[in-house]
Design a protein around this motif. Structure first.
Motif, mmCIF file in Angstrom:
data_model
loop_
_atom_site.group_PDB
_atom_site.id
_atom_site.type_symbol
_atom_site.label_atom_id
_atom_site.label_comp_id
_atom_site.label_asym_id
_atom_site.label_seq_id
_atom_site.Cartn_x
_atom_site.Cartn_y
_atom_site.Cartn_z
ATOM 1 N N GLY A 25 0.813 -1.214 0.000
ATOM 2 C CA GLY A 25 0.000 0.000 0.000
ATOM 3 C C GLY A 25 0.849 1.267 0.000
ATOM 4 N N SER A 26 0.169 2.413 -0.097
ATOM 5 C CA SER A 26 0.866 3.703 -0.252
ATOM 6 C C SER A 26 1.802 4.024 0.905
ATOM 7 C CB SER A 26 -0.157 4.838 -0.370
ATOM 8 O OG SER A 26 -0.813 4.752 -1.589
ATOM 9 N N LYS A 27 1.374 3.717 2.123
ATOM 10 C CA LYS A 27 2.195 4.090 3.287
ATOM 11 C C LYS A 27 3.559 3.393 3.215
ATOM 12 C CE LYS A 27 2.079 3.735 8.331
ATOM 13 N NZ LYS A 27 2.955 2.568 8.481
ATOM 14 N N ASP A 28 3.540 2.085 2.975
ATOM 15 C CA ASP A 28 4.801 1.340 2.894
ATOM 16 C C ASP A 28 5.574 1.721 1.636
ATOM 17 O OD1 ASP A 28 4.291 0.088 5.258
ATOM 18 O OD2 ASP A 28 3.436 -1.709 4.354
ATOM 19 N N PHE A 29 4.849 1.943 0.545
ATOM 20 C CA PHE A 29 5.503 2.317 -0.715
ATOM 21 C C PHE A 29 6.317 3.604 -0.524
ATOM 22 C CE2 PHE A 29 5.781 3.936 -5.021
ATOM 23 C CZ PHE A 29 5.902 2.801 -5.806
ATOM 24 N N ARG A 30 5.688 4.594 0.088
ATOM 25 C CA ARG A 30 6.358 5.887 0.331
ATOM 26 C C ARG A 30 7.575 5.706 1.232
ATOM 27 N NH1 ARG A 30 1.211 8.232 0.900
ATOM 28 N NH2 ARG A 30 1.266 7.885 3.149
ATOM 29 N N GLN A 31 7.386 4.946 2.306
ATOM 30 C CA GLN A 31 8.466 4.745 3.276
ATOM 31 C C GLN A 31 9.669 4.056 2.614
ATOM 32 O OE1 GLN A 31 8.752 5.619 6.505
ATOM 33 N NE2 GLN A 31 10.765 4.626 6.602
ATOM 34 N N LEU A 32 9.380 3.023 1.818
ATOM 35 C CA LEU A 32 10.464 2.288 1.156
ATOM 36 C C LEU A 32 11.169 3.161 0.130
ATOM 37 C CD1 LEU A 32 8.476 -1.018 0.843
ATOM 38 C CD2 LEU A 32 10.676 -0.805 2.012
ATOM 39 N N LEU A 33 10.402 3.991 -0.574
ATOM 40 C CA LEU A 33 11.021 4.885 -1.569
ATOM 41 C C LEU A 33 11.956 5.883 -0.874
ATOM 42 C CD1 LEU A 33 11.288 5.749 -4.497
ATOM 43 C CD2 LEU A 33 9.207 7.125 -4.241
ATOM 44 N N THR A 34 11.531 6.365 0.272
ATOM 45 C CA THR A 34 12.388 7.279 1.042
ATOM 46 C C THR A 34 13.668 6.569 1.475
ATOM 47 O OG1 THR A 34 10.510 8.564 1.824
ATOM 48 C CG2 THR A 34 12.495 8.650 3.182
ATOM 49 N N ILE A 74 18.169 19.702 -5.320
ATOM 50 C CA ILE A 74 17.412 18.496 -5.662
ATOM 51 C C ILE A 74 16.199 18.975 -6.443
ATOM 52 C CG2 ILE A 74 16.145 16.511 -4.734
ATOM 53 C CD1 ILE A 74 17.823 16.996 -2.088
ATOM 54 N N VAL A 75 15.969 18.378 -7.619
ATOM 55 C CA VAL A 75 14.831 18.812 -8.441
ATOM 56 C C VAL A 75 13.960 17.603 -8.783
ATOM 57 C CG1 VAL A 75 14.102 19.918 -10.587
ATOM 58 C CG2 VAL A 75 16.113 20.780 -9.378
ATOM 59 N N PRO A 76 12.881 17.389 -8.013
ATOM 60 C CA PRO A 76 11.965 16.300 -8.352
ATOM 61 C C PRO A 76 11.089 16.666 -9.543
ATOM 62 C CG PRO A 76 11.152 17.527 -6.440
ATOM 63 C CD PRO A 76 12.495 18.108 -6.786
ATOM 64 N N ILE A 77 10.806 15.652 -10.377
ATOM 65 C CA ILE A 77 9.802 15.815 -11.426
ATOM 66 C C ILE A 77 8.467 15.414 -10.804
ATOM 67 C CG2 ILE A 77 9.033 15.067 -13.712
ATOM 68 C CD1 ILE A 77 11.961 14.421 -14.397
ATOM 69 N N LEU A 78 7.545 16.372 -10.740
ATOM 70 C CA LEU A 78 6.231 16.121 -10.120
ATOM 71 C C LEU A 78 5.435 15.173 -11.002
ATOM 72 C CD1 LEU A 78 5.326 19.805 -9.143
ATOM 73 C CD2 LEU A 78 6.675 18.138 -7.857
ATOM 74 N N ARG A 79 4.603 14.362 -10.332
ATOM 75 C CA ARG A 79 4.486 14.260 -8.883
ATOM 76 C C ARG A 79 5.467 13.264 -8.279
ATOM 77 N NH1 ARG A 79 -1.134 11.626 -8.069
ATOM 78 N NH2 ARG A 79 -0.425 10.593 -9.958
ATOM 79 N N ALA A 80 5.701 12.147 -8.989
ATOM 80 C CA ALA A 80 6.329 11.000 -8.339
ATOM 81 C C ALA A 80 7.737 11.289 -7.817
ATOM 82 C CB ALA A 80 6.347 9.803 -9.290
ATOM 83 N N GLY A 81 8.457 12.209 -8.456
ATOM 84 C CA GLY A 81 9.810 12.534 -8.012
ATOM 85 C C GLY A 81 9.855 13.051 -6.587
ATOM 86 N N LYS A 96 18.982 22.976 -1.677
ATOM 87 C CA LYS A 96 17.728 23.655 -2.060
ATOM 88 C C LYS A 96 16.902 22.681 -2.897
ATOM 89 C CE LYS A 96 18.626 28.131 -0.919
ATOM 90 N NZ LYS A 96 19.066 28.092 0.446
ATOM 91 N N VAL A 97 15.597 22.906 -2.930
ATOM 92 C CA VAL A 97 14.718 22.020 -3.699
ATOM 93 C C VAL A 97 13.947 22.836 -4.728
ATOM 94 C CG1 VAL A 97 12.856 20.323 -3.589
ATOM 95 C CG2 VAL A 97 14.487 20.492 -1.687
ATOM 96 N N GLY A 98 14.106 22.462 -6.004
ATOM 97 C CA GLY A 98 13.297 23.056 -7.073
ATOM 98 C C GLY A 98 12.241 22.043 -7.499
ATOM 99 N N HIS A 99 11.257 22.484 -8.274
ATOM 100 C CA HIS A 99 10.209 21.560 -8.717
ATOM 101 C C HIS A 99 9.939 21.766 -10.201
ATOM 102 C CE1 HIS A 99 9.489 21.922 -4.363
ATOM 103 N NE2 HIS A 99 9.079 20.677 -4.448
ATOM 104 N N ILE A 100 9.846 20.648 -10.930
ATOM 105 C CA ILE A 100 9.425 20.706 -12.332
ATOM 106 C C ILE A 100 8.192 19.822 -12.463
ATOM 107 C CG2 ILE A 100 10.012 20.082 -14.706
ATOM 108 C CD1 ILE A 100 12.893 20.883 -14.133
ATOM 109 N N GLY A 101 7.105 20.406 -12.915
ATOM 110 C CA GLY A 101 5.850 19.657 -13.064
ATOM 111 C C GLY A 101 5.664 19.213 -14.505
ATOM 112 N N LEU A 102 5.586 17.911 -14.691
ATOM 113 C CA LEU A 102 5.372 17.330 -16.026
ATOM 114 C C LEU A 102 4.384 16.184 -15.881
ATOM 115 C CD1 LEU A 102 9.052 16.753 -17.277
ATOM 116 C CD2 LEU A 102 7.465 18.449 -18.136
ATOM 117 N N ALA A 201 3.841 5.064 -10.527
ATOM 118 C CA ALA A 201 4.516 5.452 -9.279
ATOM 119 C C ALA A 201 3.765 6.571 -8.563
ATOM 120 C CB ALA A 201 5.948 5.866 -9.573
ATOM 121 N N GLY A 202 3.313 7.585 -9.307
ATOM 122 C CA GLY A 202 2.602 8.709 -8.677
ATOM 123 C C GLY A 202 1.341 8.236 -7.976
#
Ligand code: PRP
Ligand code: URA
Length: 209
Positions: A25-34, A74-81, A96-102, A201-202
């Motif tokens: 589920g999402s909770k474990d998925f997020r934790q493992l990705l971190t 760090i620049v995550p590609i939204l959302r999943a990044g 610093k954290v930037g964001h790119i939404g695609l 992933a998102g």
């Protein structure tokens, strides 16, 4: 040609196998990705330059070593990044954290830009772009191009699962960008999803399906 580093560390492979399961589920998925992002961050930063610095311990003076050179973004590609940011920030708290939404158009599979907010001095920073999935490579290639248009010349790409097609595309478009992944899967299906992959992933991070 850029370097492709595949992390075969048992801890990463073990955690990834749990993420791939449709039962997770999402909770474990997020934790493992971190957790995986933190482990990957340890290796991605391995070649960062260090410089000598004189310090005084409670016992005596010594020359210790500190990270030198460019500052980080760090620049995550939204959302999943986004799911890879906290793990990296726990190792690199002053980045610093930037964001790119695609998002990928469902019919064409081509990326569509909807957001871009970056630190003002981004061109002076080493940039780690994060996105768990490197499928056709379109999203990563476009995000890296956007960074280069803003003057960035030191970019690395951190993904979780890649398709060979995506790796080839990034290497062709951006031969200067090293790619770090936990697994290279077999192929893309007719919907441009990675096989065997882990699904969307998102949606799995945010529980949107
Ligand atoms: C997914 C994923 C990547 C992209 C990969 O994002 O997170 O950004 O697809 O595919 P590509 O290599 O073929 O471009 P998606 O478009 O599903 O958006 P989301 O993260 O908001 O769910
Ligand atoms: N995006 C995803 O989230 N998963 C895939 O397999 C391909 C693109």
């Amino acid at each position: 040609m850029s370097k492709v580093v595949v992390f075969d560390h048992p801890l990463i492979q073990h955690k990834l196998s749990i993420m791939r399961s449709k039962e997770t589920g999402s909770k474990d998925f997020r934790q493992l990705l971190t957790e995986i992002s933190m482990l990957m961050g340890y290796e991605i930063t391995r070649d960062f330059p260090v410089e000598p610095v004189r310090i005084e311990t409670p016992i005596c003076e010594m020359t210790a070593r500190r990270i030198s050179g460019k500052k980080l973004a760090i620049v995550p590609i939204l959302r999943a990044g986004l799911g890879m940011v906290d793990g990296l920030l726990s190792l690199l708290p002053v980045a610093k954290v930037g964001h790119i939404g695609l998002y990928r158009d469902e019919q064409t599979h081509n990326p569509v830009v909807y957001f871009c907010k970056l630190p003002p001095d981004i061109q002076q920073r080493t940039v780690i772009v994060t996105d768990p999935m490197l499928a056709t490579g379109g999203s990563s290639c476009d995000a890296i191009s956007m960074l280069k248009e803003r003057g960035c010349d030191n970019i690395r790409l951190m993904c979780l699962v890649a398709a060979p097609e995506g790796i080839r595309k990034v290497q062709q478009c951006h031969p200067d960008v090293d790619i770090f992944v936990a697994a290279v899967d077999d192929h893309l299906n007719e919907d441009a999803y990675i096989v065997p992959g882990l699904g969307d992933a998102g949606d799995r991070i945010f529980g949107t399906k």
